[in-house]
Design an enzyme around this catalytic site. Structure first.
Site, PDB file in Angstrom:
ATOM      1  CB  THR A  26    -100.535 -31.521  42.377  1.00 13.20           C
ATOM      2  OG1 THR A  26    -101.838 -31.325  41.812  1.00 13.20           O
ATOM      3  CG2 THR A  26    -100.416 -32.954  42.846  1.00 13.20           C
ATOM      4  CG  ASP A  66     -99.046 -26.720  33.969  1.00 10.14           C
ATOM      5  OD1 ASP A  66     -99.988 -26.785  34.781  1.00 10.14           O
ATOM      6  OD2 ASP A  66     -99.054 -25.919  33.019  1.00 10.14           O
ATOM      7  CG  PHE A  95    -108.405 -36.411  36.419  1.00 16.51           C
ATOM      8  CD1 PHE A  95    -107.536 -37.495  36.423  1.00 16.51           C
ATOM      9  CD2 PHE A  95    -107.873 -35.155  36.164  1.00 16.51           C
ATOM     10  CE1 PHE A  95    -106.176 -37.333  36.185  1.00 16.51           C
ATOM     11  CE2 PHE A  95    -106.504 -34.985  35.923  1.00 16.51           C
ATOM     12  CZ  PHE A  95    -105.670 -36.068  35.941  1.00 16.51           C
ATOM     13  CG  HIS A 100    -100.586 -36.962  29.427  1.00 15.91           C
ATOM     14  ND1 HIS A 100    -101.683 -37.777  29.270  1.00 15.91           N
ATOM     15  CD2 HIS A 100    -100.899 -36.118  30.442  1.00 15.91           C
ATOM     16  CE1 HIS A 100    -102.607 -37.425  30.144  1.00 15.91           C
ATOM     17  NE2 HIS A 100    -102.156 -36.427  30.866  1.00 15.91           N
TER      18      HIS A 100
HETATM   19  P1  IMP Z   1    -103.089 -28.631  35.124  1.00 10.18           P
HETATM   20  O1  IMP Z   1    -101.855 -29.375  34.798  1.00 10.18           O
HETATM   21  O2  IMP Z   1    -103.511 -28.844  36.539  1.00 10.18           O
HETATM   22  O3  IMP Z   1    -103.024 -27.197  34.735  1.00 10.18           O
HETATM   23  O4  IMP Z   1    -104.228 -29.337  34.292  1.00 10.18           O
HETATM   24  C1  IMP Z   1    -104.823 -28.736  33.190  1.00 10.18           C
HETATM   25  C2  IMP Z   1    -106.157 -29.328  32.895  1.00 10.18           C
HETATM   26  O5  IMP Z   1    -105.975 -30.494  32.146  1.00 10.18           O
HETATM   27  C3  IMP Z   1    -107.023 -29.668  34.084  1.00 10.18           C
HETATM   28  O6  IMP Z   1    -108.310 -29.173  33.836  1.00 10.18           O
HETATM   29  C4  IMP Z   1    -107.086 -31.135  34.124  1.00 10.18           C
HETATM   30  O7  IMP Z   1    -108.360 -31.559  34.372  1.00 10.18           O
HETATM   31  C5  IMP Z   1    -106.703 -31.535  32.719  1.00 10.18           C
HETATM   32  N1  IMP Z   1    -105.862 -32.709  32.820  1.00 10.18           N
HETATM   33  C6  IMP Z   1    -104.626 -32.785  33.353  1.00 10.18           C
HETATM   34  N2  IMP Z   1    -104.185 -34.047  33.289  1.00 10.18           N
HETATM   35  C7  IMP Z   1    -105.187 -34.770  32.710  1.00 10.18           C
HETATM   36  C8  IMP Z   1    -105.335 -36.136  32.399  1.00 10.18           C
HETATM   37  O8  IMP Z   1    -104.484 -36.995  32.653  1.00 10.18           O
HETATM   38  N3  IMP Z   1    -106.496 -36.479  31.819  1.00 10.18           N
HETATM   39  C9  IMP Z   1    -107.481 -35.591  31.536  1.00 10.18           C
HETATM   40  N4  IMP Z   1    -107.395 -34.311  31.821  1.00 10.18           N
HETATM   41  C10 IMP Z   1    -106.254 -33.904  32.413  1.00 10.18           C
END
Ligand code: IMP
Length: 202
Positions: A8, A70, A153, A181
């Site tokens: 990541t 993800d 975040f 999660h």
């Molecule tokens: P991805 O897994 O990077 O595709 O994340 C998807 C979206 O969900 C991103 O915009 C992250 O900011 C949000 N996101 C992922 N994990 C978290 C979390 O633990 N808290 C809040 N937002 C999250």
């Protein structure tokens, strides 16, 4: 010592993983030291597909066991949107703030009892053993009517986990990790890594 590379470029996620994977006899590396790994594309139709793609791509380029995550925020009033599109909910150039604004706008006037949601996180570990290892964690909650808190975040200021009085963004890292999660998925992944027997073979 065995190594796992976090697939990541998101420093917020990497920081959480460093904490979550502590205690395993593994060196946890980040992509900061691997500039050859460019942008990791997330255009799959499911969280599993995206996590697997990111892990496979990172493993292919570096040859190191790669762990990708993800995550999607599933809001039931919105038929589980933004889900797999959580990162790009507000469109091209979306930011944490614009995604949160869009979510609040979509839920304007919706009463608290209809603002149920869940965060779902899928982890994929590729290159560790002959098989791909997958783990999943879910945290249920509700979407608040305005942002609360400055930690964390993404959608953290809008997510109130079930049974809690604080949003993710009002919690310290350790408290979020205990119930989140990603925390749940990481604990399952740790157990599967331990069960793989590979750590004891070195
Ligand atoms: P991805 O897994 O990077 O595709 O994340 C998807 C979206 O969900 C991103 O915009 C992250 O900011 C949000 N996101 C992922 N994990 C978290 C979390 O633990 N808290 C809040 N937002 C999250």
């Amino acid at each position: 010592m065995k190594k796992i590379l976090l697939a990541t470029h998101n420093r917020d996620k990497a920081r959480e993983f460093q904490m979550l994977l502590a205690g395993l006899d593994i060196e946890v590396l980040t992509l900061d030291a691997f500039p050859q790994v460019g942008e990791l594309v997330e255009d799959g139709e499911s969280l599993d597909e995206n996590a697997l793609r990111k892990a496979r791509e990172t493993w292919r380029i570096t040859g190191l066991p790669a762990l990708a995550d993800d995550t999607g925020l599933e809001v039931f009033y919105l038929n589980k949107a933004p889900g797999v599109y959580s990162a790009r909910f507000a469109g091209p150039g979306a930011t944490y703030a614009s995604n949160c604004r869009k979510l609040l706008a979509e839920l304007r006037g919706v009463p608290p009892r209809r603002r149920n949601a869940q965060f779902r996180c899928v982890l994929a570990l590729v290159g560790w053993s002959t098989e791909v290892i997958l783990a999943e964690g879910v945290c249920t909650g509700t979407i608040t009517e305005s942002p609360r808190g400055t930690n964390g975040f993404g959608y953290d200021p809008l997510f109130l986990p079930s049974g809690c009085t604080h949003t993710y963004a009002e919690m310290e890292d350790e408290s979020k990790n205990r119930i989140s999660h990603r925390g749940k998925a990481a604990r399952e992944m740790k157990a599967l890594i331990a069960k793989s027997g590979i750590l004891t073979k070195s």
